[in-house]
Design an enzyme around this catalytic site. Structure first.
Site, PDB file in Angstrom:
ATOM      1  N   HIS A  68      40.392  37.700  39.850  1.00  0.00           N
ATOM      2  CA  HIS A  68      39.818  37.061  38.662  1.00  0.00           C
ATOM      3  C   HIS A  68      38.747  37.991  38.117  1.00  0.00           C
ATOM      4  O   HIS A  68      38.683  39.165  38.500  1.00  0.00           O
ATOM      5  CB  HIS A  68      39.255  35.675  39.019  1.00  0.00           C
ATOM      6  CG  HIS A  68      38.182  35.705  40.062  1.00  0.00           C
ATOM      7  ND1 HIS A  68      36.854  35.535  39.782  1.00  0.00           N
ATOM      8  CD2 HIS A  68      38.246  35.902  41.400  1.00  0.00           C
ATOM      9  CE1 HIS A  68      36.138  35.608  40.897  1.00  0.00           C
ATOM     10  NE2 HIS A  68      36.973  35.843  41.894  1.00  0.00           N
ATOM     11  N   GLY A  69      37.914  37.496  37.215  1.00  0.00           N
ATOM     12  CA  GLY A  69      36.964  38.370  36.513  1.00  0.00           C
ATOM     13  C   GLY A  69      36.084  39.202  37.414  1.00  0.00           C
ATOM     14  O   GLY A  69      35.947  40.415  37.223  1.00  0.00           O
TER      15      GLY A  69
END
Length: 303
Positions: A159-160
């Site tokens: 994810h980010g």
């Protein structure tokens, strides 16, 4: 009128919607969802499904960054609703353009053009890019215990924070996602391939398959981040003779009967049992959400 569903880390989507409404007035065809640290992908998918069902027609989903949990979850929703388009790069100029009726492709161009030096600020010249030669892994096939230096438990997987902060901080050449259930989930595998940062190799393996590849020396010479969703997978790897000197517990979402031990970590009794087993095997277990934060002794946190 087209419908838009905004999804972001934290309150960014809601704040962007509120800022645009200061200029363009209220728009009932726009809804916003905040993804919080205590949520997992399933929680967010439920929120997206509920919000999307409140529109008269399928919405276009605008997320903050490609590869982040909002983007990955929106793609999961898209798998079952192929008429839904998903775009990353949510910004005030982009949202303002689309609510005023600008087609999305043209709105993206306008948002890009809006990113320019203002006033006396001069445009900086971009440095020339150098292309690194890809490193060749060791072809030794003798199975002997090998060490994985970068190990992280993160229920969101890629994810980010992983795709940007950890990839850059560790200078990763490969991300290895391990989990028997993940290998069997085609939708999740597609999302992981999309979320993997450009130029970084991706392996999605069962615990047995990962251990065999690691102990054959396949990844010697590469900088690998080993990602799993829970400590039980790491317990399997240790039992397969993979050496894990350090384990970073990043994110484990809240579940029924779980106990919150950090802002982003909740553990079940089974998790505690697995962590104690890993600790007894000599693994140093710590909590560190992002590279800029100090490491905290995780075993102290779960006492």
């Amino acid at each position: 009128m087209a419908n838009f569903l905004l999804v972001s880390h934290g309150e960014y989507a809601k704040a962007t919607k509120a800022s645009v409404e200061m200029i363009a007035g209220e728009h009932k065809n726009v809804k916003a969802i905040a993804f919080k640290q205590t949520m997992n992908q399933d929680d967010l998918l439920e929120e997206i499904t509920k919000a999307a069902s409140e529109f008269d027609e399928a919405p276009t989903i605008l997320v903050d960054i490609a590869g982040g949990t909002p983007a990955n979850t929106a793609q999961r929703y898209q798998q079952k609703h192929p008429d839904v388009a998903v775009y990353s790069g949510l910004s005030m100029p982009l949202l303002l353009a689309v609510v005023m009726g600008t087609p999305i492709d043209e709105a993206i161009k306008q948002a890009i053009d809006n990113m320019a030096p203002v006033g006396l600020t001069k445009k900086k010249e971009e440095p020339k890019k150098t292309i690194k030669k890809e490193e060749t892994p060791n072809k030794n096939v003798t199975l002997t215990p090998h060490t994985m230096q970068n190990v992280r438990i993160d229920e969101r997987l890629i994810h980010g924070q992983v795709a940007t902060m950890w990839t850059n901080a560790l200078k990763l050449t490969r991300i290895m996602v391990v989990g028997d259930d993940i290998v069997k989930n085609d939708v999740l595998k597609t999302g992981l391939k999309t979320a993997c940062p450009h130029g970084v190799h991706l392996s999605i393996l069962t615990a047995h398959g990962a251990a065999r590849r690691i102990n054959s020396g396949k990844y010697v010479g590469q900088t690998v981040l080993l990602l799993v969703k829970n400590p039980g997978v790491l317990r399997q790897l240790v039992d397969f003779d993979v050496k894990l000197p350090e384990i970073n517990v990043g994110n484990m979402s809240t579940k029924p009967h779980s106990r919150q031990v950090a802002k982003s970590v909740a553990v079940l009794d089974k998790d505690v049992e697995d962590f104690e087993y890993l600790d007894q095997k000599g693994c140093h277990i710590y909590h560190q959400m992002v590279p800029s934060e100090p490491k905290e002794d995780f075993m102290e946190m779960i006492k």
